[in-house]
Design an enzyme around this catalytic site. Structure first.
Site, PDB file in Angstrom:
ATOM      1  N   ASP A 271       7.099  -7.218  -4.932  1.00 52.85           N
ATOM      2  CA  ASP A 271       6.604  -7.823  -5.815  1.00 52.85           C
ATOM      3  C   ASP A 271       7.467  -8.777  -6.292  1.00 52.85           C
ATOM      4  O   ASP A 271       8.809  -8.359  -6.704  1.00 52.85           O
ATOM      5  CB  ASP A 271       5.731  -7.639  -7.072  1.00 52.85           C
ATOM      6  CG  ASP A 271       4.565  -7.005  -6.784  1.00 52.85           C
ATOM      7  OD1 ASP A 271       3.942  -6.994  -5.627  1.00 52.85           O
ATOM      8  OD2 ASP A 271       3.976  -6.415  -7.780  1.00 52.85           O
TER       9      ASP A 271
ATOM     10  N   HIS B 290      10.040  -3.766  -6.494  1.00 47.23           N
ATOM     11  CA  HIS B 290      10.522  -4.738  -7.148  1.00 47.23           C
ATOM     12  C   HIS B 290      11.682  -5.431  -6.816  1.00 47.23           C
ATOM     13  O   HIS B 290      12.697  -4.688  -6.649  1.00 47.23           O
ATOM     14  CB  HIS B 290      10.249  -4.949  -8.790  1.00 47.23           C
ATOM     15  CG  HIS B 290       8.781  -4.850  -9.184  1.00 47.23           C
ATOM     16  ND1 HIS B 290       8.220  -3.567  -9.388  1.00 47.23           N
ATOM     17  CD2 HIS B 290       7.929  -5.772  -9.674  1.00 47.23           C
ATOM     18  CE1 HIS B 290       6.938  -3.813  -9.775  1.00 47.23           C
ATOM     19  NE2 HIS B 290       6.890  -4.952 -10.072  1.00 47.23           N
TER      20      HIS B 290
END
Length: 265
Positions: free
Chosen positions: A73, A222
């Protein structure tokens, strides 16, 4: 004459009322979650399983094969994505990057590199709203705006995978996504890696993943995490040694859509 005017006005009022269809909000939702285990098994997602199956959404590969799917992400950049892409290129590993509008606007060169090197770019919405609190019109605009932004700076013109902001969803947003041509993509392995003020070292990231790894894992990471960037090379090397194969989301979907003799698995 007066009665005729009143009748005409009345008819026009009800015609206008029937033509007006207020935008429906999704009305509350679920926060994605699952029951973790350290037995290297597919995690239990309880009632969510039936909902995901109904709308063709994914959170893992339940075939039992030792496949793993890397997804990242990207809401903003902390300087580690180039390093992550270098590792993926070194090991010839595919990944999916779910981007927001801010990321695309601020990092067009990295977005272009992702697409040029064969990675999938997924839709994480333009402004990162909770889709369960907005209308279908707003959801459509969020997704289409991000898709257009990606197409403006890279070779990827269409996006088919959606990761809902904040992991929030419900039956309505799943339905809307399908109608808009998107496949919801959740995850079966994650840990707290997004806090840039609380990075704990590469071994923290490595251990969290290795403790939870299981056949068919769809991993959420992430790219703002320095821990992830530093752990990735060893992680990929050791998972391959354990017999895991790194696959793309396209592989997962095709395997589920095509008969075995055609897909060839």
């Amino acid at each position: 004459m007066r009665k005729l005017i009143v009748a005409v006005v009345t008819v026009m009022f009800f015609l206008a009322l029937s033509a007006y269809q207020p935008e429906i909000h999704a009305q509350g939702g679920y926060g994605w979650g699952f029951k973790k285990n350290d037995e290297h098994k597919l995690p239990d997602i309880g009632k969510y399983k039936q909902i995901l199956e109904e709308y063709g959404a994914y959170y893992a590969d339940d075939s039992g094969e030792k496949n793993v799917y890397l997804t990242f992400d990207n809401g903003y950049e902390e300087g580690y994505t180039d390093d992550i892409l270098d590792v993926l290129k070194k090991h010839d590993v595919p990944a999916a990057f779910f981007l927001t509008g801010h990321y695309v606007e601020s990092q067009p060169d990295l977005v272009k590199r992702m697409a040029d090197e064969g990675h999938i770019i997924g839709n994480h919405s333009y402004h990162h709203p909770d889709f369960t609190t907005v209308t279908k019109k707003t959801m459509r605009k969020e997704l289409e705006s991000l898709e257009e932004a990606v197409a403006d700076v890279s070779s990827q013109e269409n996006i088919k995978y959606l990761r809902p902001p904040q992991g929030m969803f419900n039956e309505k947003t799943l339905q809307w996504a399908n109608e808009l041509g998107y496949i919801h993509t959740f995850w079966s392995l994650a840990f707290t890696d997004w806090d840039t003020d609380d990075q704990k070292g590469w071994k923290y990231a490595y251990d969290n993943i290795m403790e939870q790894i299981h056949p068919g894992a769809l991993i959420l990471l992430h790219t703002v995490s320095s821990d992830n960037a530093k752990a990735l090379d060893k992680l990929v090397t050791d998972l391959k040694k354990q017999g895991y194969q790194f696959k793309s989301l396209d592989d997962l979907v095709l395997k589920n859509l095509l008969p075995q003799p055609i897909y060839g698995y």
